[in-house]
Motif scaffolding. Structure first.
Motif, PDB file in Angstrom:
ATOM      1  N   ARG A  81       8.192  -2.569   3.389  1.00  0.00           N
ATOM      2  CA  ARG A  81       7.757  -3.965   3.276  1.00  0.00           C
ATOM      3  C   ARG A  81       7.208  -4.451   4.608  1.00  0.00           C
ATOM      4  O   ARG A  81       6.145  -5.060   4.668  1.00  0.00           O
ATOM      5  N   ASN A 101       5.593  -3.635   8.197  1.00  0.00           N
ATOM      6  CA  ASN A 101       4.735  -2.565   8.690  1.00  0.00           C
ATOM      7  C   ASN A 101       4.977  -2.279  10.176  1.00  0.00           C
ATOM      8  O   ASN A 101       4.940  -3.188  10.988  1.00  0.00           O
ATOM      9  N   HIS A 125      -2.802  -2.425   4.419  1.00  0.00           N
ATOM     10  CA  HIS A 125      -3.967  -2.283   3.553  1.00  0.00           C
ATOM     11  C   HIS A 125      -4.967  -1.262   4.095  1.00  0.00           C
ATOM     12  O   HIS A 125      -5.708  -0.643   3.334  1.00  0.00           O
ATOM     13  N   THR A 158       6.753  -0.479  -2.661  1.00  0.00           N
ATOM     14  CA  THR A 158       7.332  -0.949  -1.408  1.00  0.00           C
ATOM     15  C   THR A 158       8.844  -1.066  -1.577  1.00  0.00           C
ATOM     16  O   THR A 158       9.386  -0.839  -2.654  1.00  0.00           O
ATOM     17  N   SER A 196       2.232 -11.923   5.138  1.00  0.00           N
ATOM     18  CA  SER A 196       1.354 -10.797   5.438  1.00  0.00           C
ATOM     19  C   SER A 196       1.598 -10.391   6.885  1.00  0.00           C
ATOM     20  O   SER A 196       2.224 -11.134   7.654  1.00  0.00           O
ATOM     21  N   PRO A 207      -0.355  -6.607   3.326  1.00  0.00           N
ATOM     22  CA  PRO A 207       0.812  -7.124   2.630  1.00  0.00           C
ATOM     23  C   PRO A 207       2.109  -6.912   3.411  1.00  0.00           C
ATOM     24  O   PRO A 207       2.256  -5.933   4.131  1.00  0.00           O
ATOM     25  N   LYS A 208       3.024  -7.862   3.261  1.00  0.00           N
ATOM     26  CA  LYS A 208       4.381  -7.747   3.801  1.00  0.00           C
ATOM     27  C   LYS A 208       5.390  -8.244   2.774  1.00  0.00           C
ATOM     28  O   LYS A 208       6.341  -7.562   2.452  1.00  0.00           O
ATOM     29  N   TRP A 234       2.511  -7.708  -1.700  1.00  0.00           N
ATOM     30  CA  TRP A 234       2.445  -6.302  -2.132  1.00  0.00           C
ATOM     31  C   TRP A 234       2.006  -6.212  -3.592  1.00  0.00           C
ATOM     32  O   TRP A 234       1.187  -5.362  -3.956  1.00  0.00           O
TER      33      TRP A 234
END
Length: 191
Positions: free
Chosen positions: A78, A80, A87, A101, A123, A128-129, A134
């Motif tokens: 989730r 990064n 992405h 995720t 994000s 996405p976060k 996601w």
């Protein structure tokens, strides 16, 4: 990734593909290099984005040579830890069936509606976060979505991460509301 792209792993993944070609395993979902956008695995991307993508594509090719219909999940953390947004790590529609995720109730723990809403839409580095971003990413790729690991995590390195009925209810409602887009979800028991 250089070893992978040089073919060093080819015999191993060809053998894995042969094993997965058994009648009772052909419908398996392979989470290839799960959480590669983390920082703790040998297969962590860090800044080798192109090496990662080439390796992922190569290994999928080896697996699908043995099991043409094999389902491949591209499963990222989730949050990064790679050098670019998640992405930009995506290896391609032709090698991904499911976008997945994780969704643990930590970093931060989600105990209120305001916290849930903020994290849901979050994000990072343009990618996405939050679980909502996601899901949106998976939908933008016309892929099913998986929350392949999720759980409350009682005090796991975070004193605010406790048994959390609010979080369970929010996840349940998320799964129910988005069932048409969901491939699967898997709850993990955490110590």
């Amino acid at each position: 990734f250089s070893d992978c792209n040089a073919g060093t792993l080819d015999p191993y993944f060809a053998e894995i593909g042969k094993i997965l070609n058994a009648p009772d395993l052909k419908d398996s979902i392979v989470r290839l290099g799960w959480e590669a956008n983390g920082t703790t695995y040998a297969w962590s991307i860090r800044s080798d984005v192109q090496g990662y993508k080439a390796c992922f594509r190569r290994l999928v090719g080896l697996l699908r040579k043995e099991v043409p219909g094999l389902q491949i999940e591209w499963s990222m953390r989730r949050d990064n830890g790679a050098s670019v947004g998640a992405h930009l790590l995506y290896p391609g529609d032709d090698v991904v069936n499911i976008v997945g995720t994780t969704g643990y109730d930590r970093y931060p723990a989600l105990n209120t509606q305001a916290q849930w809403d903020a994290e849901y839409k979050a994000s990072k580095q343009g990618g996405p976060k939050g679980i909502g971003t996601w899901l949106d990413f998976a939908k933008s790729k016309k892929k099913k979505f998986a929350v392949s690991e999720w759980a409350v995590s009682h005090n796991y390195k975070d004193s605010k991460s406790l048994d959390n009925p609010f979080f369970i209810e929010k996840m349940y409602n998320f799964f129910k509301t988005n069932a048409v887009h969901l491939s699967y979800e898997a709850y993990y028991n955490c110590d």
